[in-house]
Design a protein around this motif. Structure first.
Motif, PDB file in Angstrom:
ATOM      1  N   MET A  86       0.836  -1.201   0.000  1.00 24.96           N
ATOM      2  CA  MET A  86       0.000   0.000   0.000  1.00 24.96           C
ATOM      3  C   MET A  86       0.873   1.255   0.000  1.00 24.96           C
ATOM      4  SD  MET A  86      -3.087  -1.038   2.622  1.00 24.96           S
ATOM      5  CE  MET A  86      -3.802   0.583   2.459  1.00 24.96           C
ATOM      6  N   LEU A  87       1.937   1.212   0.816  1.00 27.00           N
ATOM      7  CA  LEU A  87       2.844   2.347   0.856  1.00 27.00           C
ATOM      8  C   LEU A  87       3.525   2.556  -0.494  1.00 27.00           C
ATOM      9  CD1 LEU A  87       4.242   4.553   2.492  1.00 27.00           C
ATOM     10  CD2 LEU A  87       5.956   2.850   3.188  1.00 27.00           C
ATOM     11  N   PHE A  88       3.923   1.444  -1.136  1.00 28.51           N
ATOM     12  CA  PHE A  88       4.553   1.525  -2.450  1.00 28.51           C
ATOM     13  C   PHE A  88       3.584   2.115  -3.472  1.00 28.51           C
ATOM     14  CE2 PHE A  88       5.540  -0.342  -6.594  1.00 28.51           C
ATOM     15  CZ  PHE A  88       6.837   0.114  -6.752  1.00 28.51           C
ATOM     16  N   GLU A  89       2.313   1.646  -3.434  1.00 31.38           N
ATOM     17  CA  GLU A  89       1.310   2.189  -4.344  1.00 31.38           C
ATOM     18  C   GLU A  89       1.080   3.672  -4.072  1.00 31.38           C
ATOM     19  OE1 GLU A  89      -2.168  -0.145  -3.944  1.00 31.38           O
ATOM     20  OE2 GLU A  89      -1.336  -1.911  -4.968  1.00 31.38           O
ATOM     21  N   THR A  90       1.063   4.053  -2.793  1.00 33.36           N
ATOM     22  CA  THR A  90       0.897   5.470  -2.444  1.00 33.36           C
ATOM     23  C   THR A  90       2.062   6.298  -2.967  1.00 33.36           C
ATOM     24  OG1 THR A  90      -0.311   4.859  -0.435  1.00 33.36           O
ATOM     25  CG2 THR A  90       0.575   7.100  -0.552  1.00 33.36           C
ATOM     26  N   VAL A  91       3.279   5.770  -2.773  1.00 28.81           N
ATOM     27  CA  VAL A  91       4.470   6.467  -3.265  1.00 28.81           C
ATOM     28  C   VAL A  91       4.407   6.615  -4.785  1.00 28.81           C
ATOM     29  CG1 VAL A  91       6.961   6.315  -3.547  1.00 28.81           C
ATOM     30  CG2 VAL A  91       5.924   5.822  -1.327  1.00 28.81           C
ATOM     31  N   GLN A  92       4.007   5.518  -5.477  1.00 33.75           N
ATOM     32  CA  GLN A  92       3.891   5.569  -6.929  1.00 33.75           C
ATOM     33  C   GLN A  92       2.850   6.600  -7.361  1.00 33.75           C
ATOM     34  OE1 GLN A  92       6.825   4.018  -7.761  1.00 33.75           O
ATOM     35  NE2 GLN A  92       5.657   3.340  -9.537  1.00 33.75           N
ATOM     36  N   SER A  93       1.722   6.630  -6.603  1.00 30.65           N
ATOM     37  CA  SER A  93       0.687   7.611  -6.916  1.00 30.65           C
ATOM     38  C   SER A  93       1.202   9.036  -6.722  1.00 30.65           C
ATOM     39  CB  SER A  93      -0.536   7.375  -6.029  1.00 30.65           C
ATOM     40  OG  SER A  93      -1.531   8.350  -6.270  1.00 30.65           O
ATOM     41  N   TYR A  94       1.913   9.251  -5.602  1.00 27.64           N
ATOM     42  CA  TYR A  94       2.502  10.562  -5.353  1.00 27.64           C
ATOM     43  C   TYR A  94       3.508  10.924  -6.443  1.00 27.64           C
ATOM     44  CZ  TYR A  94       0.427  10.774  -0.674  1.00 27.64           C
ATOM     45  OH  TYR A  94      -0.438  10.836   0.369  1.00 27.64           O
ATOM     46  N   ARG A 131       3.509   9.851  -9.575  1.00 27.25           N
ATOM     47  CA  ARG A 131       2.787  10.212 -10.790  1.00 27.25           C
ATOM     48  C   ARG A 131       2.199  11.624 -10.680  1.00 27.25           C
ATOM     49  NH1 ARG A 131       1.194   4.675 -10.462  1.00 27.25           N
ATOM     50  NH2 ARG A 131      -0.710   5.290  -9.347  1.00 27.25           N
ATOM     51  N   ASP A 132       1.609  11.920  -9.516  1.00 34.24           N
ATOM     52  CA  ASP A 132       1.067  13.268  -9.314  1.00 34.24           C
ATOM     53  C   ASP A 132       2.166  14.326  -9.418  1.00 34.24           C
ATOM     54  OD1 ASP A 132      -1.418  12.170  -8.944  1.00 34.24           O
ATOM     55  OD2 ASP A 132      -1.334  12.229  -6.752  1.00 34.24           O
ATOM     56  N   LEU A 133       3.323  14.001  -8.832  1.00 37.36           N
ATOM     57  CA  LEU A 133       4.440  14.940  -8.876  1.00 37.36           C
ATOM     58  C   LEU A 133       4.919  15.161 -10.307  1.00 37.36           C
ATOM     59  CD1 LEU A 133       6.459  16.666  -7.314  1.00 37.36           C
ATOM     60  CD2 LEU A 133       7.906  14.628  -7.065  1.00 37.36           C
ATOM     61  N   GLN A 143       3.083  14.821 -12.997  1.00 34.61           N
ATOM     62  CA  GLN A 143       2.071  15.629 -13.661  1.00 34.61           C
ATOM     63  C   GLN A 143       2.193  17.102 -13.271  1.00 34.61           C
ATOM     64  OE1 GLN A 143      -1.711  13.876 -12.753  1.00 34.61           O
ATOM     65  NE2 GLN A 143      -1.409  12.108 -14.104  1.00 34.61           N
ATOM     66  N   LYS A 144       2.417  17.320 -11.966  1.00 31.22           N
ATOM     67  CA  LYS A 144       2.566  18.703 -11.512  1.00 31.22           C
ATOM     68  C   LYS A 144       3.813  19.344 -12.103  1.00 31.22           C
ATOM     69  CE  LYS A 144       0.007  18.177  -7.184  1.00 31.22           C
ATOM     70  NZ  LYS A 144       0.062  18.208  -5.700  1.00 31.22           N
ATOM     71  N   ASN A 145       4.902  18.581 -12.166  1.00 28.91           N
ATOM     72  CA  ASN A 145       6.131  19.108 -12.762  1.00 28.91           C
ATOM     73  C   ASN A 145       5.910  19.438 -14.235  1.00 28.91           C
ATOM     74  OD1 ASN A 145       7.606  18.935 -10.394  1.00 28.91           O
ATOM     75  ND2 ASN A 145       8.381  16.885 -10.844  1.00 28.91           N
ATOM     76  N   SER A 146       5.169  18.557 -14.924  1.00 31.20           N
ATOM     77  CA  SER A 146       4.862  18.819 -16.330  1.00 31.20           C
ATOM     78  C   SER A 146       4.010  20.083 -16.466  1.00 31.20           C
ATOM     79  CB  SER A 146       4.137  17.616 -16.934  1.00 31.20           C
ATOM     80  OG  SER A 146       3.776  17.866 -18.270  1.00 31.20           O
ATOM     81  N   SER A 147       3.005  20.212 -15.559  1.00 32.36           N
ATOM     82  CA  SER A 147       2.155  21.401 -15.593  1.00 32.36           C
ATOM     83  C   SER A 147       2.965  22.660 -15.298  1.00 32.36           C
ATOM     84  CB  SER A 147       1.017  21.264 -14.576  1.00 32.36           C
ATOM     85  OG  SER A 147       0.203  20.155 -14.877  1.00 32.36           O
ATOM     86  N   ILE A 148       3.883  22.541 -14.317  1.00 32.03           N
ATOM     87  CA  ILE A 148       4.728  23.686 -13.972  1.00 32.03           C
ATOM     88  C   ILE A 148       5.618  24.068 -15.151  1.00 32.03           C
ATOM     89  CG2 ILE A 148       6.655  24.429 -12.514  1.00 32.03           C
ATOM     90  CD1 ILE A 148       5.387  22.799 -10.243  1.00 32.03           C
ATOM     91  N   ALA A 149       6.161  23.055 -15.845  1.00 32.55           N
ATOM     92  CA  ALA A 149       7.001  23.333 -17.016  1.00 32.55           C
ATOM     93  C   ALA A 149       6.197  24.047 -18.100  1.00 32.55           C
ATOM     94  CB  ALA A 149       7.583  22.032 -17.553  1.00 32.55           C
ATOM     95  N   GLU A 150       4.964  23.584 -18.328  1.00 36.98           N
ATOM     96  CA  GLU A 150       4.109  24.229 -19.325  1.00 36.98           C
ATOM     97  C   GLU A 150       3.793  25.671 -18.912  1.00 36.98           C
ATOM     98  OE1 GLU A 150       3.177  23.175 -22.239  1.00 36.98           O
ATOM     99  OE2 GLU A 150       4.239  21.281 -21.999  1.00 36.98           O
ATOM    100  N   MET A 151       3.522  25.841 -17.592  1.00 41.53           N
ATOM    101  CA  MET A 151       3.233  27.179 -17.092  1.00 41.53           C
ATOM    102  C   MET A 151       4.444  28.088 -17.253  1.00 41.53           C
ATOM    103  SD  MET A 151       1.019  26.390 -13.651  1.00 41.53           S
ATOM    104  CE  MET A 151       0.933  28.120 -13.220  1.00 41.53           C
ATOM    105  N   LYS A 152       5.648  27.542 -16.993  1.00 37.59           N
ATOM    106  CA  LYS A 152       6.867  28.332 -17.166  1.00 37.59           C
ATOM    107  C   LYS A 152       7.024  28.762 -18.620  1.00 37.59           C
ATOM    108  CE  LYS A 152       9.641  26.565 -13.319  1.00 37.59           C
ATOM    109  NZ  LYS A 152      10.868  25.806 -12.948  1.00 37.59           N
ATOM    110  N   LYS A 153       6.755  27.824 -19.553  1.00 38.71           N
ATOM    111  CA  LYS A 153       6.847  28.168 -20.969  1.00 38.71           C
ATOM    112  C   LYS A 153       5.835  29.260 -21.326  1.00 38.71           C
ATOM    113  CE  LYS A 153       8.488  23.664 -22.625  1.00 38.71           C
ATOM    114  NZ  LYS A 153       8.166  22.497 -23.489  1.00 38.71           N
ATOM    115  N   ALA A 154       4.594  29.087 -20.801  1.00 40.77           N
ATOM    116  CA  ALA A 154       3.562  30.084 -21.097  1.00 40.77           C
ATOM    117  C   ALA A 154       3.939  31.445 -20.513  1.00 40.77           C
ATOM    118  CB  ALA A 154       2.215  29.622 -20.527  1.00 40.77           C
ATOM    119  N   ILE A 155       4.474  31.434 -19.284  1.00 38.50           N
ATOM    120  CA  ILE A 155       4.877  32.687 -18.644  1.00 38.50           C
ATOM    121  C   ILE A 155       6.022  33.335 -19.419  1.00 38.50           C
ATOM    122  CG2 ILE A 155       5.945  33.666 -16.578  1.00 38.50           C
ATOM    123  CD1 ILE A 155       4.350  31.605 -14.952  1.00 38.50           C
TER     124      ILE A 155
END
Length: 232
Positions: free
Chosen positions: A63-71, A73-75, A77-89
């Motif tokens: 469960m902890l491994f799955e949680t870490v994997q989920s975190y 993946r979220d991270l 996605q967030k890094n990708s979103s931040i990169a896109e936002m940086k490009k847009a900015i």
């Protein structure tokens, strides 16, 4: 000690010893088995407890491994979103900087146009004043020459004026001697034609530009027409 003479006594003794050994072995084995069972049961319970604990720990780890994997993946996605936002900015900042440059250029052009407009306005005011002065001189000369020398001034074709001299030819006082004049875009006098033609008209025009004395110019033109009288 008495000697053993019976031949069967040895066999009997061996059998007895074997029976005693078997009984003692059975007794000891039973005790060992009972002791072993008493030891195995707690060990088995301990092993089962350990297995349960390990199984629970494995499930928790999964469960902890799955949680870490989920975190993770979220991270990502967030890094990708931040990169896109940086490009847009960055793109927006570049656009803003470009607009700032354009704004500066526009302001500079506006300032240049304002200065140029101010110069043009000053020039127009100067020309208007000069034209007023020239008109004043024309009116003054007109009155003098109309009253004394029979001069007539007509306005033709917009800003073009026609000057008509009479009383030059004694034999024909009504004979007209004319020239046409206008103010050009620079506000200067420009002679268009004369009838009859005067060869010296360019010189008279040039002198008028230098002195701005229109009365003297009219007097000189009339004198040149008078000088042409014998040719009439």
């Amino acid at each position: 000690m008495a000697s053993i003479t019976d031949a069967n006594t040895g066999s009997w003794f061996s059998n007895k010893m074997e029976d005693i050994r078997n009984k003692m072995f059975a007794q000891v084995s039973g005790e060992i088995m009972e002791s072993g069972m008493d030891w195995v049961q707690p060990h088995r319970q301990f092993v089962n407890s350990v297995l349960d604990t390990c199984s629970k720990k494995c499930k928790d780890d999964e469960m902890l491994f799955e949680t870490v994997q989920s975190y993770r993946r979220d991270l990502e996605q967030k890094n990708s979103s931040i990169a896109e936002m940086k490009k847009a900015i960055a793109k927006r900042l570049s656009e803003v900087e470009g607009k700032d440059v354009q704004k500066s250029k526009i302001i500079e052009k506006i300032e240049m146009l304002r200065v140029e407009q101010a110069k043009k306005k000053e020039l127009i005011l100067s020309q208007n004043q000069a034209n007023k002065d020239r008109l004043k001189n024309l009116n003054k000369a007109k009155k003098v020459f109309q009253d004394r020398l029979g001069l007539e001034i007509r306005k033709i074709h917009g800003e073009t004026l026609q000057f008509i001299f009479r009383d030059i030819n004694p034999t024909d006082p009504d004979c007209a001697y004319t020239f046409r004049l206008k103010l050009n875009e620079a506000g200067c006098y420009q002679i268009l034609s004369s009838d009859p033609p005067l060869e010296c008209m360019p010189c008279l025009e040039s002198r008028l530009q230098e002195t701005n004395n229109f009365s003297a110019f009219l007097a000189n033109v009339r004198r040149e027409f008078v000088n042409l009288k014998p040719e009439k």
